[in-house]
Design a protein around this motif. Structure first.
Motif, mmCIF file in Angstrom:
data_model
loop_
_atom_site.group_PDB
_atom_site.id
_atom_site.type_symbol
_atom_site.label_atom_id
_atom_site.label_comp_id
_atom_site.label_asym_id
_atom_site.label_seq_id
_atom_site.Cartn_x
_atom_site.Cartn_y
_atom_site.Cartn_z
ATOM 1 N N ASN A 186 -12.707 -60.422 2.315
ATOM 2 C CA ASN A 186 -13.155 -60.482 3.706
ATOM 3 C C ASN A 186 -12.345 -59.490 4.528
ATOM 4 N N GLU A 187 -12.730 -59.370 5.767
ATOM 5 C CA GLU A 187 -12.103 -58.383 6.654
ATOM 6 C C GLU A 187 -10.618 -58.669 6.860
ATOM 7 N N SER A 214 -16.304 -51.703 3.153
ATOM 8 C CA SER A 214 -17.515 -51.120 3.735
ATOM 9 C C SER A 214 -18.661 -51.106 2.723
ATOM 10 N N SER A 216 -19.098 -53.061 0.247
ATOM 11 C CA SER A 216 -19.557 -54.421 -0.081
ATOM 12 C C SER A 216 -20.389 -55.028 1.046
ATOM 13 N N HIS A 217 -20.403 -54.364 2.207
ATOM 14 C CA HIS A 217 -21.215 -54.837 3.339
ATOM 15 C C HIS A 217 -22.007 -53.650 3.889
ATOM 16 N N ASP A 220 -23.641 -53.880 7.399
ATOM 17 C CA ASP A 220 -22.800 -54.208 8.563
ATOM 18 C C ASP A 220 -22.195 -52.908 9.100
ATOM 19 N N TYR A 223 -18.254 -52.114 9.791
ATOM 20 C CA TYR A 223 -17.325 -51.611 8.782
ATOM 21 C C TYR A 223 -17.392 -50.089 8.685
#
Length: 589
Positions: A186-187, A214, A216-217, A220, A223
């Motif tokens: 997670n972040e 980044s 992995s998302h 979004d 990121y």
């Protein structure tokens, strides 16, 4: 103590002590520790039962508040079984209460060593080490605790803080890997790793961590913005720009990307482009108000640094505020800037009024308007502002205060009293004592003017409970008591405090002199009335009449009559005063 210590330990004891003297143990999960290998001498059945009996009896004594006797029984339990962990744990709580930290720690450590599988003991030991700032020992205790409970992320979080305290970055990284295995990437974890890599001077790994996050998302865009920000901070402007453009292609209104583009233009010296995007964001309805305020503060700071020409700033404020506002934040910033530039008060009030149209419950804006109208003695405007405020902000006492004062100034005593009574109903233990004292003080004055002296005196008592050195209250209370000839000793004590605080205040000196006069201490009264006259710059008719009365009772009738005539010339036209002059003698009212 540590909660209900004996009850908790009793539960632990029941689970840890058997008739065979055996103990649960998970020591195979622990790192090597010499004290964990102490041989355990089994208890006989008889000793085991004795231990249970005396331990629970110690609990009963503690419940009765007989702590010394309970502690003595615990020491007896120790003689029965020197390896009873629960006994040492309970003793530690007593030593802690006695501030014997070294013995508390020793007992706690003994309990944890004797029963290493007991998480309660280990955790308390770890906390004790932390509180004693023995971080190395705290690390050992928390590591043992984690070895017993490999699903406890909270323990890992504490270890992270302790490793950070020790600057042990390698252990921090390995611990973050354990946390990640439990809760997934997670972040928060990625940023923590990046900070460590940054400290270690490993930008490649820092970049890899962020890229993994980044990648992995992919959907979004936040990121991708983070990636761009990292690239910009590390001197890779062109790559950063590509990241921002990619985000804005996907989401043209992405605020984070626009904010980052603004930083990019500033860092590359493209001031005109920076200003363009800045104004675009300030005008846009999609920009969150917090970001707008931050941007506008920067505009003001830059403008002041460049010389402080307000023309452009004011124009930008007007463009922003031409659009509908969801709250009063930008109006408040505008008002602060107008005050900085010392703009006319009426212009500032216009903006404050607009802020209230958007947010009628905005206390700050309304209070600024109230104070402005009060200074201008526009009491009707003060009332119009404060009355609705008692509905929007019923717990804000300032509105009742100004509302009551405005009615008082208009000689609307009943309305003023109602406002103050509503205000004092909002008083709580966090209220400002000076403010509350003044509330009751003004109530006392109004009640006295209405002839309700008993209620007035009760209000003065309340005022002094909140602030016992409220000089105006002490003076008025003392004087009104003296007028009634009541509690003159109390009146004298209160009045004396006022002249000690302000020895040249003619009003306070007159009150004290008059109280002495009412006590038939005429010679003393003459000393203080003379001082009152010497310090009376306004030539008060009341003070001069009092001087005449005091001189009359000191048998200096000629001077008394002279003072009475002076009081008459000063505007005192009471019938009693005229009779005093005609009859050349003191007369009671």
């Amino acid at each position: 103590m540590w909660g209900v210590v004996m009850t908790a330990v009793a539960v632990v004891m029941t689970s840890c002590v058997s008739t065979k003297g055996g103990r649960t143990s998970r020591s195979t999960l622990l790192p090597p520790h010499s004290s964990l290998h102490t041989p355990r001498t089994p208890l006989s059945f008889n000793d085991s039962q004795r231990l249970k009996y005396f331990f629970f009896e110690a609990q009963n004594l503690q419940d009765q508040g007989k702590f010394a006797a309970a502690f003595d029984l615990l020491k007896h339990c120790e003689t029965i079984d020197p390896q009873a962990a629960e006994v040492y744990y309970a003793q530690a709580a007593y030593y802690a209460e006695l501030n014997n930290d070294s013995m508390a720690l020793a007992c706690m450590k003994k309990a944890a060593d004797l029963n290493p599988g007991n998480d309660t003991y280990l955790e308390r030991l770890a906390i004790t080490h932390v509180n004693s700032r023995q971080f190395d020992e705290a690390v050992k205790a928390y590591e043992r605790l984690y070895a017993n409970n490999k699903d406890r992320i909270d323990v890992l979080d504490i270890l992270l803080q302790l490793y950070n305290q020790q600057k042990d970055y390698k252990k921090m990284l390995s611990t973050l890997e354990l946390v990640e295995a439990l809760e997934g990437s997670n972040e928060r974890l990625a940023l923590s790793k990046m900070r460590i890599y940054s400290v270690l001077g490993q930008p490649d790994k820092e970049y890899e961590t962020l890229k993994d996050l980044s990648d992995s998302h992919p959907n979004d865009m936040n990121y991708h913005v983070m990636m761009g920000n990292w690239l910009l901070q590390n001197g890779k402007e062109d790559e950063a720009l590509e990241q921002y453009k990619q985000v804005l292609e996907e989401e043209p209104g992405h605020i984070g990307a626009k904010m980052s583009m603004l930083d990019y233009y500033r860092s590359t010296g493209a001031d005109s482009l920076a200003q363009e995007i800045q104004e675009e964001m300030l005008i846009s309805q999609n920009t969150p108000i917090d970001d707008k305020v931050t941007l506008m503060r920067q505009v003001v700071a830059d403008n002041e640094q460049a010389g402080g020409d307000s023309t452009q700033v004011l124009a930008l404020f007007n463009r922003i505020l031409a659009e509908p506002q969801k709250n009063a934040d930008m109006y408040e910033l505008y008002v602060a800037y107008m005050k900085l530039k010392e703009m006319p008060e009426e212009s500032i009030n216009t903006v404050l009024a607009k802020a209230l149209e958007v947010a009628p419950d905005n206390v700050g804006a309304r209070l600024q308007l109230v104070q402005s109208k009060w200074m201008g003695q526009d009491y009707n405007a003060v009332i119009d502002l404060c009355e609705p405020a008692t509905e929007y902000n019923p717990d804000e006492m300032a509105f009742y205060y100004f509302l009551g004062l405005a009615h008082f100034q208009k000689d609307e005593r009943d309305k003023a009293l109602d406002a103050f009574r509503r205000g004092v109903s909002q008083i709580n233990e966090e209220s400002n004592p000076d403010f509350v004292s003044d509330f009751y003080a003004i109530m006392g004055q109004i009640l006295h003017d209405k002839g309700l002296d008993d209620e007035a005196f009760a209000a003065y008592d309340s005022s002094l409970q909140w602030k016992d050195d409220n000089i105006e209250v002490l003076n008025n209370y003392a004087y009104y008591l003296s007028e009634r000839g009541e509690r003159l000793q109390k009146a004298e004590q209160m009045s004396y405090r006022t002249i000690k605080a302000e020895p040249t205040n003619s009003t306070f000196l007159d009150t004290y002199a008059w109280i002495l006069f009412m006590q038939e201490r005429y010679e003393e009264a003459k000393i203080y009335i003379d001082q009152a006259l010497q310090n009376d710059s306004t030539v008060s008719g009341v003070i001069i009449e009092h001087a005449g009365d005091i001189y009359a009772m000191n048998k200096d009738m000629q001077q008394a009559v002279d003072y009475w005539k002076q009081a008459q010339k000063a505007g005192n036209d009471s019938k009693v005063l005229i009779r005093k002059i005609r009859q050349r003698k003191y007369l009671k009212k």
